[in-house]
Design a protein around this motif. Structure first.
Motif: not given
Ligand code: SAM
Length: 358
Positions: A149-159
């Motif tokens: 989902n959006d949150g999961e994707y952006f957390v990993l992209l940020t990492a």
């Protein structure tokens, strides 16, 4: 992430100022969010935060550090990633173990991939460049396959963006690379969990839009915190690699040029970094803002003249509510604030301007 104007170290000064001026409320807006350091603090401090920036990497950071309010569960990865009860750690471990596979970053931003060209673009070691490629590709596959989902994707992209920044062979900005490998660049890429703020119950929103649109269209806010660029360096040119990683290259490969591999588009050039335009932009934004308090960070060497800042804020503010606070510190060691105090020499001065609106 290393970022010009990052306010991480100034959070205590901002917190003290909010307390000292008695600024309270439930909603805040940070339309120049950058690394989201202040938006994250404001959420932690009790505000429902609306944040924005013109940079795509910032949009990912805003999601990870501000919008996401519960630890990501990664339900869509249940079959692919073995769970030890710590879902984020397990997913990061999975990504950290991926085999390096050469791709866009390898071809454009490491000497081996870019061999035969005039400039070697020594930004990443071949191993790290190929590792960034394989992680970025996997995130894209998971995302387009509906596993995140959006949150999961952006957390990993940020990492990933933060991991890449730690091993980038630069002195902090991507407008140049160092000619020989620095020790940080030779360490292996390692994704780490972003320090999210969860369990607050506050609904926060992230945007990738011009600040003026956000403050004019999305209010009212109790607090408007402004941290615009203060010099003529355009962020899009100084952080093009985090930006490329954030946006990806899967639908259409961007055309890169020159020594540093800058994309061709000019759309992210900001008026706030142009001497002839920044003053008008500032007045327009302050006049458009629907808020009770305006607090603005601005460096003492900024391109908007101080008397202009004062007069625009006074015009918008309640009588006698205008304040200017300074925080002076030796590099790496903060000392104290005062109302109007000038420092010279090795001291760095950051200012906060405040007005209560009418
Ligand atoms: C001084 S930095 C903000 C730093 C941020 N407070 C932090 O702690 O990381 C200024 C930010 O303004 C963004 N920016 C420049 N022009 C903009 C505009 N017209 N609208 C929105 N954001 C803009 C830049 O991309 C940059 O991230």
């Amino acid at each position: 992430m290393r970022y010009i104007g990052n306010k991480n170290k100034l959070i205590p000064f901002i917190r003290r100022t909010l307390e000292r001026l008695g600024i309270e409320g439930a909603t805040a807006c940070d339309p120049f969010a950058g690394t989201a350091a202040v938006a994250r603090f404001l959420k932690k401090h009790g505000y429902a935060v609306t944040s924005s920036d013109i940079m795509s990497f910032s949009f990912a950071f805003q999601w990870a550090y501000v919008v996401v309010d519960a630890p990501p569960r990664f339900a869509g990865l249940a079959e692919e990633v073995e769970d030890d009860g710590q879902r984020l750690d397990a997913v990061l471990r999975h990504l950290n173990r991926l085999r390096p596979e050469t791709g866009f970053v390898y071809e454009h931003f490491c000497p081996e991939g870019h061999a035969g060209f005039e400039h070697d673009r020594r930004y990443f070691t071949p191993d790290n460049a190929a590792k960034i490629d394989s992680v970025r590709r996997r995130l894209h596959e998971w995302r387009t396959g509906g596993a995140l989902n959006d949150g999961e994707y952006f957390v990993l992209l940020t990492a990933l963006i933060e991991a890449a920044d730690r091993v980038a062979n630069t002195t902090g900005v991507y407008a140049a690379y160092v000619k020989s490998w620095q020790p940080n660049a030779e360490r292996p890429l390692e994704l780490r969990p972003p320090r999210m703020v969860t369990g607050t119950g506050r609904e926060c929103r992230a945007y990738r839009r011009d600040a003026i649109d956000v403050v004019a269209a999305l209010g009212p806010f109790d607090l408007l915190y402004l941290d615009p660029p203060y010099n003529t360096r355009q962020y899009a040119g100084y952080y093009h690699i985090p930006e490329l990683i954030a946006e990806g290259w899967f639908a259409e490969r961007p055309i890169l040029r020159g020594k540093t591999g800058l994309p061709e588009d000019e759309e992210k050039r900001s008026d706030w970094s142009r001497r002839r335009r920044c003053e008008a932009a500032f007045r327009r934004l302050v006049e458009a803002a629907d808020c009770r308090h305006i607090l603005m960070s601005y460096n003492s060497e900024g391109i908007i003249p101080e008397d202009w800042i004062e007069s625009v804020l006074r015009d918008r503010g309640a009588t006698d509510s205008y304040r200017r606070l300074e925080h002076s510190y030796k590099r790496y060691r903060s000392d104290r604030d005062s109302d109007v105090r000038r420092y010279r020499g090795d001291r760095v001065t950051e200012r906060l301007y405040y007005v209560r609106t009418v």
